[in-house]
Write a protein that holds these residues in place. Sequence first.
Motif, PDB file in Angstrom:
ATOM      1  N   ILE A  44       1.161  66.438 -10.432  1.00 30.85           N
ATOM      2  CA  ILE A  44       0.392  65.994 -10.778  1.00 30.85           C
ATOM      3  C   ILE A  44       1.180  64.535 -10.238  1.00 30.85           C
ATOM      4  CG2 ILE A  44       0.129  64.956 -13.502  1.00 30.85           C
ATOM      5  CD1 ILE A  44       0.818  67.046 -14.632  1.00 30.85           C
ATOM      6  N   SER A  45       2.197  64.729 -10.510  1.00 27.79           N
ATOM      7  CA  SER A  45       2.240  62.671  -9.686  1.00 27.79           C
ATOM      8  C   SER A  45       2.132  62.446  -8.297  1.00 27.79           C
ATOM      9  CB  SER A  45       3.762  63.009  -9.625  1.00 27.79           C
ATOM     10  OG  SER A  45       4.720  62.598 -10.666  1.00 27.79           O
ATOM     11  N   ASP A  46       2.243  63.711  -7.296  1.00 25.09           N
ATOM     12  CA  ASP A  46       1.569  63.805  -5.770  1.00 25.09           C
ATOM     13  C   ASP A  46       0.577  63.218  -6.233  1.00 25.09           C
ATOM     14  OD1 ASP A  46       4.974  63.823  -6.003  1.00 25.09           O
ATOM     15  OD2 ASP A  46       4.679  65.377  -4.834  1.00 25.09           O
ATOM     16  N   GLU A  47      -0.697  64.774  -6.171  1.00 24.31           N
ATOM     17  CA  GLU A  47      -1.857  64.315  -5.980  1.00 24.31           C
ATOM     18  C   GLU A  47      -2.900  63.589  -7.212  1.00 24.31           C
ATOM     19  OE1 GLU A  47      -2.952  68.080  -5.166  1.00 24.31           O
ATOM     20  OE2 GLU A  47      -1.173  68.795  -5.000  1.00 24.31           O
ATOM     21  N   ILE A  48      -2.172  63.182  -8.022  1.00 22.30           N
ATOM     22  CA  ILE A  48      -3.216  62.075  -9.157  1.00 22.30           C
ATOM     23  C   ILE A  48      -1.721  60.976  -9.447  1.00 22.30           C
ATOM     24  CG2 ILE A  48      -4.584  61.825 -10.392  1.00 22.30           C
ATOM     25  CD1 ILE A  48      -5.045  65.158 -11.298  1.00 22.30           C
ATOM     26  N   PRO A  49      -1.605  60.101  -8.760  1.00 22.95           N
ATOM     27  CA  PRO A  49      -0.391  58.506  -8.823  1.00 22.95           C
ATOM     28  C   PRO A  49      -0.786  57.780  -9.718  1.00 22.95           C
ATOM     29  CG  PRO A  49      -1.383  59.038  -6.449  1.00 22.95           C
ATOM     30  CD  PRO A  49      -2.336  59.681  -6.916  1.00 22.95           C
ATOM     31  N   ASP A  50      -2.625  57.782  -9.720  1.00 23.68           N
ATOM     32  CA  ASP A  50      -3.020  56.139 -10.708  1.00 23.68           C
ATOM     33  C   ASP A  50      -3.777  57.266 -11.909  1.00 23.68           C
ATOM     34  OD1 ASP A  50      -4.767  58.281  -9.891  1.00 23.68           O
ATOM     35  OD2 ASP A  50      -6.556  56.535  -9.362  1.00 23.68           O
ATOM     36  N   LEU A  51      -2.672  58.148 -12.653  1.00 24.36           N
ATOM     37  CA  LEU A  51      -3.053  58.996 -13.689  1.00 24.36           C
ATOM     38  C   LEU A  51      -2.153  58.300 -14.559  1.00 24.36           C
ATOM     39  CD1 LEU A  51      -4.376  61.213 -15.424  1.00 24.36           C
ATOM     40  CD2 LEU A  51      -2.240  62.241 -14.975  1.00 24.36           C
ATOM     41  N   THR A  52      -3.373  57.070 -15.746  1.00 21.09           N
ATOM     42  CA  THR A  52      -3.264  56.775 -16.605  1.00 21.09           C
ATOM     43  C   THR A  52      -2.857  58.220 -18.010  1.00 21.09           C
ATOM     44  OG1 THR A  52      -5.189  55.111 -16.902  1.00 21.09           O
ATOM     45  CG2 THR A  52      -3.898  55.549 -18.528  1.00 21.09           C
ATOM     46  N   TYR A  53      -1.620  57.467 -18.324  1.00 22.08           N
ATOM     47  CA  TYR A  53      -0.639  57.859 -19.328  1.00 22.08           C
ATOM     48  C   TYR A  53       0.191  59.242 -18.706  1.00 22.08           C
ATOM     49  CZ  TYR A  53      -2.428  54.681 -22.469  1.00 22.08           C
ATOM     50  OH  TYR A  53      -2.754  53.688 -23.422  1.00 22.08           O
ATOM     51  N   SER A  54       0.193  59.186 -17.406  1.00 22.96           N
ATOM     52  CA  SER A  54       0.601  60.015 -16.865  1.00 22.96           C
ATOM     53  C   SER A  54       1.571  61.754 -17.660  1.00 22.96           C
ATOM     54  CB  SER A  54       1.279  60.055 -15.139  1.00 22.96           C
ATOM     55  OG  SER A  54       2.917  59.373 -15.466  1.00 22.96           O
ATOM     56  N   ASP A  55       3.047  61.076 -18.131  1.00 25.29           N
ATOM     57  CA  ASP A  55       3.565  61.352 -18.770  1.00 25.29           C
ATOM     58  C   ASP A  55       3.514  62.260 -19.585  1.00 25.29           C
ATOM     59  OD1 ASP A  55       6.267  60.588 -16.809  1.00 25.29           O
ATOM     60  OD2 ASP A  55       6.499  59.300 -18.644  1.00 25.29           O
ATOM     61  N   GLN A  56       2.237  61.806 -20.243  1.00 22.59           N
ATOM     62  CA  GLN A  56       1.518  62.909 -21.979  1.00 22.59           C
ATOM     63  C   GLN A  56       0.598  64.251 -20.864  1.00 22.59           C
ATOM     64  OE1 GLN A  56      -1.185  60.226 -24.273  1.00 22.59           O
ATOM     65  NE2 GLN A  56       0.182  58.351 -24.011  1.00 22.59           N
ATOM     66  N   TYR A  57       0.609  64.224 -20.022  1.00 29.82           N
ATOM     67  CA  TYR A  57      -0.197  65.319 -18.802  1.00 29.82           C
ATOM     68  C   TYR A  57       0.929  66.295 -18.402  1.00 29.82           C
ATOM     69  CZ  TYR A  57      -4.219  62.829 -19.889  1.00 29.82           C
ATOM     70  OH  TYR A  57      -5.280  62.118 -20.201  1.00 29.82           O
ATOM     71  N   LYS A  58       2.338  65.924 -18.287  1.00 27.27           N
ATOM     72  CA  LYS A  58       3.727  66.921 -17.964  1.00 27.27           C
ATOM     73  C   LYS A  58       4.286  67.003 -18.999  1.00 27.27           C
ATOM     74  CE  LYS A  58       3.833  63.365 -14.209  1.00 27.27           C
ATOM     75  NZ  LYS A  58       4.773  61.965 -13.363  1.00 27.27           N
ATOM     76  N   PRO A  59       4.826  68.942 -18.871  1.00 31.07           N
ATOM     77  CA  PRO A  59       5.002  69.523 -19.276  1.00 31.07           C
ATOM     78  C   PRO A  59       6.737  68.384 -19.585  1.00 31.07           C
ATOM     79  CG  PRO A  59       4.155  71.033 -18.047  1.00 31.07           C
ATOM     80  CD  PRO A  59       3.946  69.554 -17.269  1.00 31.07           C
ATOM     81  N   GLU A  60       6.998  68.584 -21.377  1.00 29.28           N
ATOM     82  CA  GLU A  60       8.230  67.600 -21.817  1.00 29.28           C
ATOM     83  C   GLU A  60       9.447  68.226 -22.618  1.00 29.28           C
ATOM     84  OE1 GLU A  60       8.870  64.107 -24.957  1.00 29.28           O
ATOM     85  OE2 GLU A  60       8.270  63.633 -22.643  1.00 29.28           O
ATOM     86  N   ARG A  61      10.372  68.510 -22.255  1.00 23.46           N
ATOM     87  CA  ARG A  61      11.140  69.096 -22.928  1.00 23.46           C
ATOM     88  C   ARG A  61      11.012  68.607 -24.334  1.00 23.46           C
ATOM     89  NH1 ARG A  61      16.803  73.067 -20.666  1.00 23.46           N
ATOM     90  NH2 ARG A  61      17.338  73.219 -22.919  1.00 23.46           N
ATOM     91  N   SER A  64     -17.733  61.439 -16.005  1.00 17.88           N
ATOM     92  CA  SER A  64     -18.046  62.615 -15.849  1.00 17.88           C
ATOM     93  C   SER A  64     -17.338  63.228 -14.747  1.00 17.88           C
ATOM     94  CB  SER A  64     -19.178  63.296 -15.408  1.00 17.88           C
ATOM     95  OG  SER A  64     -19.509  62.783 -17.018  1.00 17.88           O
ATOM     96  N   LYS A  65     -16.158  62.163 -13.623  1.00 27.82           N
ATOM     97  CA  LYS A  65     -15.805  62.070 -12.438  1.00 27.82           C
ATOM     98  C   LYS A  65     -14.410  63.409 -12.173  1.00 27.82           C
ATOM     99  CE  LYS A  65     -17.449  58.812  -9.360  1.00 27.82           C
ATOM    100  NZ  LYS A  65     -17.088  57.314  -8.192  1.00 27.82           N
ATOM    101  N   GLU A  66     -14.034  64.371 -11.687  1.00 31.07           N
ATOM    102  CA  GLU A  66     -13.081  65.126 -11.572  1.00 31.07           C
ATOM    103  C   GLU A  66     -11.905  64.814 -10.315  1.00 31.07           C
ATOM    104  OE1 GLU A  66     -15.528  68.746 -14.930  1.00 31.07           O
ATOM    105  OE2 GLU A  66     -14.307  68.935 -12.417  1.00 31.07           O
ATOM    106  N   LYS A  67     -10.597  65.086 -10.653  1.00 30.60           N
ATOM    107  CA  LYS A  67      -9.849  65.441  -9.919  1.00 30.60           C
ATOM    108  C   LYS A  67      -8.579  66.668 -10.351  1.00 30.60           C
ATOM    109  CE  LYS A  67      -9.379  60.042  -8.630  1.00 30.60           C
ATOM    110  NZ  LYS A  67      -8.230  59.144  -8.601  1.00 30.60           N
ATOM    111  N   LYS A  68      -9.184  67.206  -9.112  1.00 29.27           N
ATOM    112  CA  LYS A  68      -7.787  68.666  -9.763  1.00 29.27           C
ATOM    113  C   LYS A  68      -7.055  68.758  -8.811  1.00 29.27           C
ATOM    114  CE  LYS A  68     -13.635  70.982  -9.835  1.00 29.27           C
ATOM    115  NZ  LYS A  68     -14.266  71.892  -9.478  1.00 29.27           N
ATOM    116  N   ILE A  69      -6.058  69.131  -9.569  1.00 32.07           N
ATOM    117  CA  ILE A  69      -5.185  70.313  -8.548  1.00 32.07           C
ATOM    118  C   ILE A  69      -4.992  71.317  -8.793  1.00 32.07           C
ATOM    119  CG2 ILE A  69      -3.618  67.926  -9.416  1.00 32.07           C
ATOM    120  CD1 ILE A  69      -2.169  69.720 -10.995  1.00 32.07           C
ATOM    121  N   CYS A  70      -4.145  72.233  -7.641  1.00 33.48           N
ATOM    122  CA  CYS A  70      -4.763  72.982  -7.331  1.00 33.48           C
ATOM    123  C   CYS A  70      -2.468  73.915  -7.371  1.00 33.48           C
ATOM    124  CB  CYS A  70      -4.175  74.335  -5.876  1.00 33.48           C
ATOM    125  SG  CYS A  70      -6.118  73.612  -5.459  1.00 33.48           S
ATOM    126  N   LEU A  71      -2.974  74.940  -8.454  1.00 33.10           N
ATOM    127  CA  LEU A  71      -1.208  75.746  -8.938  1.00 33.10           C
ATOM    128  C   LEU A  71      -1.400  77.259  -8.544  1.00 33.10           C
ATOM    129  CD1 LEU A  71      -1.229  73.950 -12.422  1.00 33.10           C
ATOM    130  CD2 LEU A  71      -0.028  73.417 -10.685  1.00 33.10           C
TER     131      LEU A  71
END
Length: 439
Positions: free
Chosen positions: A384-401, A335-342
């Motif tokens: 996303i990369s800079d603020e949550i560098p240890d994110l599992t499957y990070s590519d799945q959370y990033k918009p992809e063309r 239930s812990k959250e990591k947030k990023i501001c956009l």
Amino acid sequence: MARIISDMIKADNIIEESEIKDMKKLMSEYAITHQEMSDARKIRFTDAVNTLKELPIKERQAFFDHIYSIALSDNICVPREALLLIALQYCLIETDRKTDNGNPLQNPYLISCPTGEASFNDQYMVYLESTFDEERNAELMQHFRLLVTITRLCGFNFIYIPKMVEEFRGMNKQYVKDVISYMAPNLEESFIQQVYDRLCDLTTVDFFRNVLYERLQVKALHNTPPSLLINIGTSVVPYCSAGGSVQYYTEFLCIPISSSILTLVDDILGFYQSKVSIRQSITINDSKGQFKYFGFYKALFDFLVAPPPIAPDLIFLGQDMKTGRYQVAFKFDDSKEKKICLTPREYDAYFQVAFRSYKGRTKGLPISCDKYIKPTIAHIKSKISDEIPDLTYSDQYKPERDGNVYVLRLDKSKVFVRAHTHHCGCEYEEIPIVKYDKK
């Protein structure tokens, strides 16, 4: 061109005088300088092939013929040379492929993934799919033994994940668990059972997303249709290193299946056999109950014995009432959250990509929607990369063309919108994005 010429000359690990003469002839014909030959050592075979796709088809065919002549300079075409020719044939020549119904089909393409020097020495054909295709899987089940036989006769291992899983399910359960314990002695009994369960429940889609894409860094397109993946060898960057590290990349050819899989395999093997001079076949003891630990079997096992990755939920929070900032949260199992501001523009773009990936009339956010969409997406991915560098499957959370749209690869069950139920903002509910209605 220079990189491809170099790779073909080095493919058999012997540099013949005739090959050097042919190289000089091609350098003259295509006005390739010695500096360009040197610079070519710093790029991958995949990158070199992609640049040639811009040439007219006649020029691509002419270049292919020249490269084939280099392969035959010593009167022998070894398997590695034949594999490179397969990659050139499917990526540069056969670029107008259609399905049996006449519809355009995604073109074959090359993928590079960082690996060790000898990670994938064997020749593989692997069936891939990003979503389950019932008809194609039924065809594979029907013809599996034939596919294995004909590919082995030409020196290839044919990999179909459901059959790999079937092998493990047919083994003595305690024997498999004992092997897991032996290969990973630090695992507790409860986790050994989890590994066994994951092994017996693995699907082709799981293998595509979690083993190939995330573990092995084989970055196939996220919406890959039923396809064959063939490893064609290793690129070394730099080609020769006077100092510093040497990088190794395994190159894969991904070919979407247009008709029957038997037809595609027969076409590939027919082309391969027509070029290769040294014939080889594979003999493997198929006795039931044996735990194989090599090649893709090893990659699969190594993935499964690692702690199961935890992919957090992606939650669109909207504008914070106190700070006024737009935020998204990554919510983990504890239930812990990591947030990023956009910025407002970034938040809207990210939300639109997610919403249209799962609910829109057309899948994904069109690149034409905003002239600033490209830099906006780049900023989102960077945050996303800079603020949550240890994110599992990070590519799945990033918009992809994907063609002319941006999409998310993340499973739809992991994406939510947080909606406040009271004006005070103290109570809220998290609505699955597939059920969320924009107002």
